[in-house]
Design a protein around this motif. Structure first.
Motif, PDB file in Angstrom:
ATOM      1  N   ARG A   1      36.049 -24.303  36.442  1.00  0.00           N
ATOM      2  CA  ARG A   1      35.686 -23.112  35.964  1.00  0.00           C
ATOM      3  C   ARG A   1      35.698 -21.932  36.804  1.00  0.00           C
ATOM      4  NH1 ARG A   1      29.541 -23.076  33.552  1.00  0.00           N
ATOM      5  NH2 ARG A   1      29.518 -21.071  34.997  1.00  0.00           N
TER       6      ARG A   1
ATOM      7  N   THR B   1      32.116 -33.114  25.238  1.00  0.00           N
ATOM      8  CA  THR B   1      30.821 -32.225  25.238  1.00  0.00           C
ATOM      9  C   THR B   1      30.487 -31.612  26.565  1.00  0.00           C
ATOM     10  OG1 THR B   1      30.188 -33.756  23.374  1.00  0.00           O
ATOM     11  CG2 THR B   1      28.612 -32.230  24.383  1.00  0.00           C
ATOM     12  N   LEU B   2      30.679 -32.293  27.454  1.00  0.00           N
ATOM     13  CA  LEU B   2      30.141 -31.479  28.729  1.00  0.00           C
ATOM     14  C   LEU B   2      31.191 -30.422  29.125  1.00  0.00           C
ATOM     15  CD1 LEU B   2      28.251 -31.476  31.246  1.00  0.00           C
ATOM     16  CD2 LEU B   2      29.913 -33.152  32.158  1.00  0.00           C
TER      17      LEU B   2
ATOM     18  N   GLU C   1      32.747 -28.748  27.153  1.00  0.00           N
ATOM     19  CA  GLU C   1      32.506 -27.573  25.975  1.00  0.00           C
ATOM     20  C   GLU C   1      31.307 -26.778  26.415  1.00  0.00           C
ATOM     21  OE1 GLU C   1      32.788 -27.990  21.612  1.00  0.00           O
ATOM     22  OE2 GLU C   1      32.577 -30.271  22.148  1.00  0.00           O
ATOM     23  N   ARG C   2      30.366 -27.411  27.193  1.00  0.00           N
ATOM     24  CA  ARG C   2      29.088 -26.962  27.634  1.00  0.00           C
ATOM     25  C   ARG C   2      29.157 -26.032  28.718  1.00  0.00           C
ATOM     26  NH1 ARG C   2      24.792 -31.500  26.834  1.00  0.00           N
ATOM     27  NH2 ARG C   2      24.712 -31.394  24.610  1.00  0.00           N
ATOM     28  N   LYS C   3      30.223 -26.258  29.753  1.00  0.00           N
ATOM     29  CA  LYS C   3      30.449 -25.808  30.925  1.00  0.00           C
ATOM     30  C   LYS C   3      31.214 -24.416  30.949  1.00  0.00           C
ATOM     31  CE  LYS C   3      28.998 -28.100  34.866  1.00  0.00           C
ATOM     32  NZ  LYS C   3      28.452 -27.613  35.687  1.00  0.00           N
TER      33      LYS C   3
ATOM     34  N   ASP D   1      31.495 -22.844  27.678  1.00  0.00           N
ATOM     35  CA  ASP D   1      30.846 -22.026  26.457  1.00  0.00           C
ATOM     36  C   ASP D   1      30.991 -20.637  26.646  1.00  0.00           C
ATOM     37  OD1 ASP D   1      28.779 -21.949  27.889  1.00  0.00           O
ATOM     38  OD2 ASP D   1      27.566 -22.754  26.250  1.00  0.00           O
TER      39      ASP D   1
END
Length: 83
Positions: A40, A61-62, A64-66, A68
């Motif tokens: 990130r 999925t993780l 995607e969350r990190k 978003d």
């Protein structure tokens, strides 16, 4: 991985992107989270486009969350092998 990240951060004439294929497949959860936090930082400060491939749905999925916070700049491409 650390050598790759260090060398990539020093590039001045190459395209600003990173291609990463499942680098945390056998890494514990804490280090996986730290690695994603580092990615990130690279995406934001290093102005790099990151392509991350994984076959792990939980990790996808993780990710995607990190990421978003990027909104429409984040793209997920699901590839399925057809039979």
């Amino acid at each position: 991985m650390s050598i790759f990240l260090a060398q990539n951060s020093q590039l001045t004439s190459a395209p600003p992107l990173m291609l990463i294929d499942d680098p945390i497949a056998h890494v514990d959860d804490l280090n996986a989270l730290s690695f994603l936090d580092h990615l990130r930082e690279i995406a934001v400060r290093g102005k790099r486009q990151i392509f991350f491939a994984t076959a792990n749905d939980k990790l996808a999925t993780l990710i995607e969350r990190k990421f978003d916070f990027l909104g429409n700049d984040f793209k997920k491409i699901a590839l399925n092998r057809g039979m």
